[in-house]
Enzyme design. Structure first.
Site, PDB file in Angstrom:
ATOM      1  CG  ASN A  24       0.453   3.635   4.115  1.00  0.00           C
ATOM      2  OD1 ASN A  24       0.293   2.887   4.683  1.00  0.00           O
ATOM      3  ND2 ASN A  24      -0.336   4.100   5.556  1.00  0.00           N
ATOM      4  CE  LYS A  25       0.997  -1.213   5.448  1.00  0.00           C
ATOM      5  NZ  LYS A  25       0.300  -0.452   4.903  1.00  0.00           N
ATOM      6  CB  VAL A  26       9.306  -0.006   4.145  1.00  0.00           C
ATOM      7  CG1 VAL A  26       9.274   0.011   5.456  1.00  0.00           C
ATOM      8  CG2 VAL A  26       9.011  -1.832   3.766  1.00  0.00           C
ATOM      9  CE1 TYR A  37      -3.889   2.196   0.259  1.00  0.00           C
ATOM     10  CE2 TYR A  37      -2.652   3.029   2.366  1.00  0.00           C
ATOM     11  CZ  TYR A  37      -3.743   3.299   1.660  1.00  0.00           C
ATOM     12  OH  TYR A  37      -4.343   4.651   1.191  1.00  0.00           O
TER      13      TYR A  37
END
Length: 391
Positions: free
Chosen positions: A197-199, A195
């Protein structure tokens, strides 16, 4: 730490956000990857999804990686693959996003919510897992909160002694490890999120990983309607297909996978920057009055997906967040306890540690393009906001 800014900002008139909670790390490589995909004439699930799968099999040290449309899809398939059915129970954390529990409910089973280990370790409690196992327990789902490894030695010992499979919700854990094993590669199945906002991101997207070839083969069918051959297989010569069981439309597409391939190429640099920023945060906050910075068991190598802190009793957490927002610093809460949502609420269910943490936690901004000067600014604003927020 940088000098503190003025506390005169009005709560009624928030300034423009100067420091967002998160900024995706996207650039020319991702733009070119998408253009190349468009120019190729193949944009559905195909060779770029396969390339991303091979990259993660190597990175995570697993035999099989299956790209999917989301981590929720991965969690749902993982529950199906370990034979979770109506009437079963599956042990899950409550300090997580609702998808962890929803995937269990999709199968008609009951999520059994358990507490975290302590106020300093917000990962799922092995002792509470053991306490909640019943003859109906079909699986245990752990979530590596914040990118910090759960106590997998204890959890795997408990589960294996009872023949119960463990599913890792590694949506926070990409890039972290425990005992030299990647988070997500320890249990029977691991689930990852791409998604925004993930790393690393593909916009929307997820990944399911396993070392079990039979489970992997079935997962590939289930992600695509139960079909034995996909469109790219038929282009390569497959003559028709069969549908062997009821499946889902959980495919990732090649455009998103192309972004993922570009992102994976600089994931190590991104993770290193996150570690530097977290070190700066910890140094700045070590002696700050009114908060504590949890260590979450201090196990393995964290992925540092988010940076949560815990305000002391007597500090109005919501006022701190309002003050920070008024000064242009966005924050968040990870998470509202799932067992307290209306859909899951049970009158007799209390999880004291989870509920205490959820009422006092603040997630501070963390993203690769931050500089240490921005960390200093966030810490300064946090200190001023705490000073004005004692209840």
């Amino acid at each position: 730490m940088a000098a503190r800014a003025s506390t005169s900002a009005s709560l009624a008139a928030p300034q423009e956000i100067r420091v967002p909670l998160f900024v995706p790390d996207l650039g020319e490589a991702e733009r070119q990857a998408v253009l190349d995909c468009l120019n190729s004439g193949w944009i559905a699930m195909g060779p770029r999804c396969e390339q991303l799968e091979r990259l993660f099999e190597k990175r995570l040290g697993v035999k099989h990686a299956i790209t999917l449309s989301s981590c929720t899809a991965a969690l749902h398939l993982a529950n199906i693959l370990v034979d979770v059915k109506a009437g079963d129970e599956v042990i899950v954390p409550s300090l997580t996003f609702a998808a962890t529990a929803n995937a269990v409910a999709f199968c008609g089973a009951k999520p059994v919510f358990v507490d975290v280990a302590s106020l300093d370790d917000w990962t799922i409690s092995p002792a509470d897992i053991e306490h909640c196992i019943t003859p109906k327990t079909r699986a245990v789902v752990v979530m590596h909160y914040g990118g910090f490894p759960c106590d997998m030695r204890a959890i795997m010992a408990i589960a294996q002694s009872r023949g119960i499979p463990v599913i890792e919700d590694a949506c926070h854990g990409l890039g972290g490890s425990l005992d030299n094993r990647a988070m997500g590669s320890i249990g029977a199945l691991g689930c990852f999120s791409f998604y925004s906002n993930k790393v690393m991101t593909t916009g929307e997207g997820g990944l399911l990983v396993t070392d079990d070839s039979a489970l992997a083969e079935r997962a590939r069918r289930l992600r695509s309607h139960g079909m034995t051959a996909n469109a790219i297989d038929r282009i390569r010569g497959a003559q028709g297909y069969d549908i062997t069981e009821l499946g889902h439309n959980y495919r990732l597409d090649d455009m998103r996978a192309a972004i993922g391939v570009a992102q994976e190429g600089r994931l190590d640099a991104s993770l290193a920057q996150r570690r530097r920023l977290v070190e700066r945060y910890r140094g700045n906050l070590a002696s700050m009055k009114g908060i504590r910075v949890p260590r979450h068991g201090n196990r393995g190598e964290p992925a540092h997906y988010i940076f949560p802190v815990l305000v002391d009793d007597g500090v109005n957490r919501d006022r701190v967040r309002q003050e920070m927002n008024g000064r242009g610093v966005q924050t968040s809460i990870h998470y509202q306890p799932v067992h307290l949502f209306s859909h899951y609420r049970a009158a007799d269910k209390t999880l004291p540690l989870t509920e205490s943490i959820a009422s006092r936690a603040i997630s501070l901004p963390l993203y690769p393009s931050m500089g240490t000067d921005t960390v200093d600014l966030v810490c300064s604003v946090l200190a001023d906001s705490i000073a004005s927020a004692y209840a």
